[in-house]
Design a protein around this motif. Structure first.
Motif, mmCIF file in Angstrom:
data_model
loop_
_atom_site.group_PDB
_atom_site.id
_atom_site.type_symbol
_atom_site.label_atom_id
_atom_site.label_comp_id
_atom_site.label_asym_id
_atom_site.label_seq_id
_atom_site.Cartn_x
_atom_site.Cartn_y
_atom_site.Cartn_z
ATOM 1 N N GLY A 1 -79.193 -10.542 76.529
ATOM 2 C CA GLY A 1 -80.099 -9.439 76.297
ATOM 3 C C GLY A 1 -80.845 -9.032 77.552
ATOM 4 N N LYS A 2 -81.303 -7.800 77.580
ATOM 5 C CA LYS A 2 -82.063 -7.321 78.743
ATOM 6 C C LYS A 2 -83.477 -7.881 78.729
ATOM 7 C CE LYS A 2 -82.966 -3.102 81.369
ATOM 8 N NZ LYS A 2 -82.761 -1.625 81.429
ATOM 9 N N LYS A 3 -84.113 -7.900 77.554
ATOM 10 C CA LYS A 3 -85.456 -8.443 77.432
ATOM 11 C C LYS A 3 -85.424 -9.923 77.064
ATOM 12 C CE LYS A 3 -87.526 -4.012 76.059
ATOM 13 N NZ LYS A 3 -88.256 -3.290 74.969
ATOM 14 N N ASP A 4 -84.641 -10.246 76.053
ATOM 15 C CA ASP A 4 -84.497 -11.632 75.600
ATOM 16 C C ASP A 4 -83.116 -12.105 76.011
ATOM 17 O OD1 ASP A 4 -84.354 -14.045 74.330
ATOM 18 O OD2 ASP A 4 -84.924 -13.305 72.351
ATOM 19 N N GLU B 1 -85.750 -18.505 79.486
ATOM 20 C CA GLU B 1 -86.436 -18.437 78.191
ATOM 21 C C GLU B 1 -87.568 -17.408 78.233
ATOM 22 O OE1 GLU B 1 -85.278 -19.854 75.659
ATOM 23 O OE2 GLU B 1 -83.837 -21.206 76.614
ATOM 24 N N MET B 2 -87.952 -16.930 77.053
ATOM 25 C CA MET B 2 -88.972 -15.890 76.947
ATOM 26 C C MET B 2 -90.389 -16.439 77.079
ATOM 27 S SD MET B 2 -87.514 -12.926 76.526
ATOM 28 C CE MET B 2 -88.744 -11.890 75.726
ATOM 29 N N ASP B 3 -90.569 -17.752 76.861
ATOM 30 C CA ASP B 3 -91.928 -18.300 76.814
ATOM 31 C C ASP B 3 -92.420 -18.812 78.157
ATOM 32 O OD1 ASP B 3 -90.269 -20.495 77.019
ATOM 33 O OD2 ASP B 3 -91.285 -21.669 75.459
ATOM 34 N N VAL B 4 -91.782 -18.448 79.258
ATOM 35 C CA VAL B 4 -92.251 -18.837 80.583
ATOM 36 C C VAL B 4 -92.808 -17.618 81.303
ATOM 37 C CG1 VAL B 4 -90.634 -20.761 80.755
ATOM 38 C CG2 VAL B 4 -89.991 -18.539 81.675
ATOM 39 N N GLY B 5 -93.803 -17.858 82.169
ATOM 40 C CA GLY B 5 -94.451 -16.763 82.876
ATOM 41 C C GLY B 5 -94.515 -16.984 84.371
ATOM 42 N N LYS B 6 -95.096 -16.041 85.069
ATOM 43 C CA LYS B 6 -95.206 -16.066 86.522
ATOM 44 C C LYS B 6 -96.513 -16.721 86.951
ATOM 45 C CE LYS B 6 -94.883 -11.575 86.705
ATOM 46 N NZ LYS B 6 -94.645 -11.306 85.280
ATOM 47 N N ALA B 7 -96.536 -17.148 88.212
ATOM 48 C CA ALA B 7 -97.758 -17.709 88.788
ATOM 49 C C ALA B 7 -97.918 -17.214 90.219
ATOM 50 C CB ALA B 7 -97.722 -19.234 88.766
ATOM 51 N N GLU C 1 -101.473 -11.757 82.750
ATOM 52 C CA GLU C 1 -100.673 -11.289 81.618
ATOM 53 C C GLU C 1 -99.785 -12.378 81.014
ATOM 54 O OE1 GLU C 1 -98.323 -10.191 85.394
ATOM 55 O OE2 GLU C 1 -100.424 -10.304 84.719
ATOM 56 N N ASP C 2 -99.637 -13.521 81.731
ATOM 57 C CA ASP C 2 -98.732 -14.579 81.261
ATOM 58 C C ASP C 2 -99.460 -15.867 80.872
ATOM 59 O OD1 ASP C 2 -96.490 -13.004 81.576
ATOM 60 O OD2 ASP C 2 -96.016 -13.740 83.577
ATOM 61 N N ARG C 3 -100.757 -15.807 80.673
ATOM 62 C CA ARG C 3 -101.505 -17.037 80.445
ATOM 63 C C ARG C 3 -101.253 -17.698 79.089
ATOM 64 N NH1 ARG C 3 -106.977 -17.030 84.076
ATOM 65 N NH2 ARG C 3 -105.825 -16.760 86.026
ATOM 66 N N ASN C 4 -100.535 -17.017 78.222
ATOM 67 C CA ASN C 4 -100.113 -17.641 76.970
ATOM 68 C C ASN C 4 -98.695 -18.198 77.076
ATOM 69 O OD1 ASN C 4 -98.869 -15.129 77.152
ATOM 70 N ND2 ASN C 4 -98.814 -14.839 74.931
ATOM 71 N N LYS C 5 -98.155 -18.213 78.297
ATOM 72 C CA LYS C 5 -96.798 -18.709 78.529
ATOM 73 C C LYS C 5 -96.833 -19.970 79.399
ATOM 74 C CE LYS C 5 -94.677 -14.142 78.109
ATOM 75 N NZ LYS C 5 -93.785 -13.131 78.730
ATOM 76 N N LYS C 6 -95.659 -20.549 79.616
ATOM 77 C CA LYS C 6 -95.563 -21.808 80.338
ATOM 78 C C LYS C 6 -95.193 -21.584 81.807
ATOM 79 C CE LYS C 6 -93.802 -24.082 76.163
ATOM 80 N NZ LYS C 6 -92.614 -24.760 75.558
ATOM 81 N N PHE C 7 -95.615 -22.523 82.640
ATOM 82 C CA PHE C 7 -95.178 -22.551 84.041
ATOM 83 C C PHE C 7 -95.147 -24.004 84.486
ATOM 84 C CE2 PHE C 7 -95.477 -22.512 88.612
ATOM 85 C CZ PHE C 7 -94.638 -21.464 88.975
ATOM 86 N N THR C 8 -94.067 -24.405 85.169
ATOM 87 C CA THR C 8 -93.900 -25.803 85.546
ATOM 88 C C THR C 8 -93.774 -25.960 87.055
ATOM 89 O OG1 THR C 8 -92.823 -26.337 83.451
ATOM 90 C CG2 THR C 8 -92.504 -27.881 85.263
ATOM 91 N N ILE C 9 -94.675 -26.754 87.622
ATOM 92 C CA ILE C 9 -94.570 -27.194 89.021
ATOM 93 C C ILE C 9 -93.767 -28.494 89.007
ATOM 94 C CG2 ILE C 9 -95.823 -27.959 91.063
ATOM 95 C CD1 ILE C 9 -98.254 -26.382 89.960
ATOM 96 N N LEU C 10 -92.560 -28.456 89.549
ATOM 97 C CA LEU C 10 -91.714 -29.644 89.546
ATOM 98 C C LEU C 10 -92.137 -30.645 90.617
ATOM 99 C CD1 LEU C 10 -88.253 -27.895 89.054
ATOM 100 C CD2 LEU C 10 -89.570 -29.151 87.336
#
Length: 578
Positions: free
Chosen positions: A99-102, A512-518, A563-572
Motif C-alpha cells: 500500500g501507499k499509506k499502509d 509498520e504504520m505505528d513508527v514515527g520520526k525523530a 506529530e508522531d508522539r503517539n508512535k514508536k521510535f527505537t534507538i538501537l
C-alpha cells in the motif's frame, strides 16, 4: 455413479513470461510451527525478474510492472506451481501488493491454495476488487503447514490482449568441471597480494590446530538467495571447502556475521560483537561490502577503517576482500580496490568472474545465464553462492601452492609481516578515522557517556534478525536498545552527553504504520530527522552525526517529532570513537 464433469471450453492461449522458474524455496520455521518463504518483488526486483528470467526487453511492459495499476493493465492472470517431495500437501500462495499509506496492510493480496505436486494453478486478476491504497507489487509468500519444507516454485504472468512476450530461452547445463568453468573461476582472482597470513592459517589447519574462518558483510554474506540459507550460502560452502581440503581433524571453525541491507558503516561498529564474540580469534576474515556501501556517507573511510581494525588485531588474522555483484553488473570495486592495493591484500571479484560471459550466447562461450546465477536483482541463488565459494577456494588453493609461511621470508630486505606492519603504521589511502570504534547500547556502556533516557525506557523486541554462523535460528540485531513506545508524549526525548571524536546513531527502520520520526540535535543545533519509513523495511540504519579530529564533549538530543508522539521510535545503539 456419476461421470467426470464436462470440460470447459479451452481458454484462449495467451503470451506469457516467467518471473520465477523452478526457484528453490524453503519454509522457514515460524513461531506457530508453520513454514514461510518470502520472495521480495519491490524496489525493481519484479522488473529484474522479468528481464533475467522472462527475457523481457519491451520497455513499456517493464515500466508497467513498476505499479499495481500498470501490473493490472499488463497481466491477465498468474500461473503458479509448487513442487515438493510431499505432493499431497497443500501450500498457500500470496502475491502481496504494497500500500501507499499502509505498506503491509493497504494493498490487495492475490492468493491461491495449491497442491505441492507441480500442477499449475491460475489466478485471474479480474476476480479481485483492488484497494484504493494499492501502490506497487510487493512480495510473494509461500506458506506451508509444516516448517523446513524444500521445493521448487514457478510463477508466470499471462498477458492481456495487445501485449507480446518473448520466446523462452533454455539454459545450458552448467558443467562445473569444464575448462571453461575453471577459467571463469580463475578470473575472480583480482589480486593474490601478500598471502603470508593465509598460508600461515592453512599450515596451522594442516597441522591439526584449530583454525577459524569468519565472514562479515551484508545480505549476501547472511545468505540471502540461498535455499536453505544456513548451509547453501557462499560463506558456509567456502568454510566446508576449506575444511575438506586443508583440515586433518575437522579442526576448522566457522563464524558468519552477515546482516542484510547494512554497509561497512554498521559492520565496523558491530565487528567486535558479532565476530569477536566470546573471545573468538579468527585466522581469516572475509569482508564483503562491495554492493552495500553505495550509501556510505564517508565514501570508503568506514570500509578502510574496518579493514585496518581487523589487520591490527594482536593475533594478526588474514583479510580477504570479496567483491560481490548485482544483476546489473554493478559493484563498488573501483572505489574499494585501492584499500586492498595499499595493504597488498588478497582480493576476489565475483564481477570479474561471471559478468564477461553473461553477454555471450549459448555455444559462444557462455557458461551460465544471469537467471542461473541470480536469485533476484541483488542476490545469488544456490548456484551463485556455489560459484562465490569456488572463487574463494581458488584463492586459498593459490596461496597453498605458494611458498611456505616462514617469518624469515624476505622481500626488499623485510619480512612479509614487517612490510604489512609498516603500511599499517602509515597513512590510509581513503581514511581510517574509525578503526577504533566502539558500540554503545544498554549492555555496552561507556564511562564518557551520561544518558538521560526520558521516555525511551522500553526495549524493542521486534528487530531485524539474522542467521548467524551455521545456524538456521535467527539472532536479533541490537537487542539492548532504547525504545520510545508512544505512551508518554510529554517525555518523548532522549539526551546524552558524550566525549568522543565521532558519533554514529543506529536506529530501527520499519515499514509498520505505528513508527514515527525523530529529530536529532547535536549541541542544540538541528542535525537531521531520522525517518524509519525512508527505507521502509525492518533493518538497522547507521547514520553519522558528527566527525571531528579531536575528542570533546557533545550534547546529543533525540526527540520524537510533535506529530508522531503517539508512535514508536527505537534507538538501537551508537558507534563512537575517542
Amino acid at each position: 455413479m456419476t461421470g467426470p464433469v464436462a470440460p470447459k471450453d479451452p481458454e484462449k492461449a495467451r503470451p506469457f513470461f516467467y518471473i520465477l522458474k523452478d526457484k528453490d524455496i524453503f519454509g522457514e520455521r515460524q513461531k506457530d510451527g508453520t513454514g514461510i518463504q518470502f520472495i521480495y518483488e519491490s524496489d525493481g526486483r519484479l522488473i529484474n525478474s522479468a528481464q533475467i528470467t522472462g527475457n523481457v526487453t519491451d520497455k513499456e511492459e517493464l515500466t508497467l510492472l513498476e505499479t499495481v495499476e500498470g501490473f493490472g493493465r499488463l497481466v491477465h492472470s498468474i500461473g503458479v506451481s509448487v513442487e515438493t517431495d510431499r505432493p499431497k500437501e497443500t501450500a498457500e500462495f500470496v502475491f502481496q501488493m504494497y500500500g501507499k499509506k499502509d505498506l503491509y496492510g493497504g494493498g490487495t493480496n492475490l492468493t491461491a491454495s495449491l497442491k505441492c505436486d507441480g500442477m499449475e494453478h491460475r489466478i485471474y486478476l479480474s476476480d479481485y476488487r483492488w484497494t484504493e491504497d494499492d501502490h506497487v507489487p510487493g512480495q510473494i509468500k509461500i506458506l506451508f503447514a509444516a516448517p523446513e519444507r524444500m521445493g521448487k516454485l514457478s510463477v508466470r504472468l499471462f498477458l492481456n490482449d495487445g501485449y507480446e512476450a518473448p520466446s523462452e530461452e533454455e539454459d545450458l547445463v552448467i558443467d562445473m568441471h569444464s575448462e571453461e568453468y575453471c577459467g571463469m573461476i580463475s578470473r575472480s582472482l583480482l589480486q593474490l597480494g601478500n598471502p603470508y597470513r593465509i598460508r600461515k592459517a592453512i599450515e596451522k589447519s594442516k597441522a591439526g590446530k584449530e583454525v577459524t574462518l569468519a565472514y562479515i558483510g551484508g545480505s549476501i554474506t547472511q545468505g540471502a538467495g540461498a535455499i536453505p540459507i544456513h548451509t547453501e550460502c557462499y560463506a558456509y560452502k567456502s568454510f566446508q571447502l576449506f575444511q575438506n581440503r586443508f583440515s586433518t581433524q575437522n579442526n576448522v571453525r566457522f563464524i558468519k556475521a552477515g546482516v542484510g541491507g547494512t554497509p561497512s558503516e554498521l559492520g565496523m561498529i558491530r565487528f567486535d560483537r558479532d565476530v569477536l564474540r566470546e573471545g573468538e580469534r579468527p585466522d581469516i576474515v572475509v569482508i564483503e561490502f562491495a554492493v552495500n556501501d553505495e550509501g556510505d556517507e564517508t565514501k570508503g573511510v568506514c570500509y578502510e577503517s574496518l579493514v585496518r581494525k581487523v589487520l591490527k588485531l594482536p593475533w594478526k588474522p588474514a583479510v580477504v576482500l570479496l567483491f560481490s555483484v548485482f544483476a546489473n553488473d554493478w559493484n563498488l570495486q573501483e572505489r574499494l580496490r585501492p584499500v586492498g592495493d595499499l595493504y597488498d591484500l588478497p582480493m576476489v571479484s565475483i564481477r570479474d568472474a561471471v559478468t564477461p560471459q553473461f553477454s555471450l550466447k549459448c555455444g559462444e562461450g557462455r557458461i551460465l545465464s544471469k537467471n542461473q546465477f541470480f536469485y533476484d536483482i541483488f542476490h545469488p541463488n544456490n548456484t551463485g553462492h556455489t560459484i562465490m565459494a569456488d572463487c574463494l577456494q581458488y584463492l586459498f588453493e593459490r596461496c597453498d601452492a605458494a611458498e611456505p609461511a616462514r617469518v624469515g621470508t624476505f622481500v626488499e630486505g623485510m619480512t612479509e609481516e614487517q612490510i604489512l606492519s609498516e603500511k599499517l603504521s602509515g597513512p590510509a589511502v581513503i581514511g581510517a578515522d574509525f578503526e577504533r570504534i566502539f558500540l554503545l547500547d544498554k549492555k555496552n556502556r561507556y564511562v564518557g557517556a551520561k544518558i538521560r533516557a526520558g521516555g525511551f525506557t522500553s526495549t524493542d523486541m521486534e528487530l531485524q534478525s539474522v542467521e548467524m554462523d551455521g545456524n538456521l535460528t535467527q539472532t536479533p540485531e541490537f537487542p539492548y536498545n532504547w525504545m520510545y513506545d508512544g505512551s508518554r508524549p510529554q517525555m518523548a526525548g532522549f539526551e546524552m552527553e558524550i566525549t568522543c571524536k565521532s558519533l554514529f546513531l543506529i536506529f530501527k527502520d520499519s515499514g509498520e504504520m505505528d513508527v514515527g520520526k525523530a529529530n536529532v540535535f547535536v549541541n542544540d543545533v538541528y542535525c537531521m530527522t531520522a525517518d524509519p519509513h525512508k527505507n521502509n523495511w525492518l533493518h538497522c540504519n547507521a547514520v553519522l552525526l558528527f566527525w571531528e579530529t579531536e575528542s570533546r564533549s557533545h550534547k546529543v538530543r533525540i526527540a520524537v517529532t510533535e506529530e508522531d508522539r503517539n508512535k514508536k521510535f527505537t534507538i538501537l545503539g551508537f558507534g563512537y570513537t575517542i
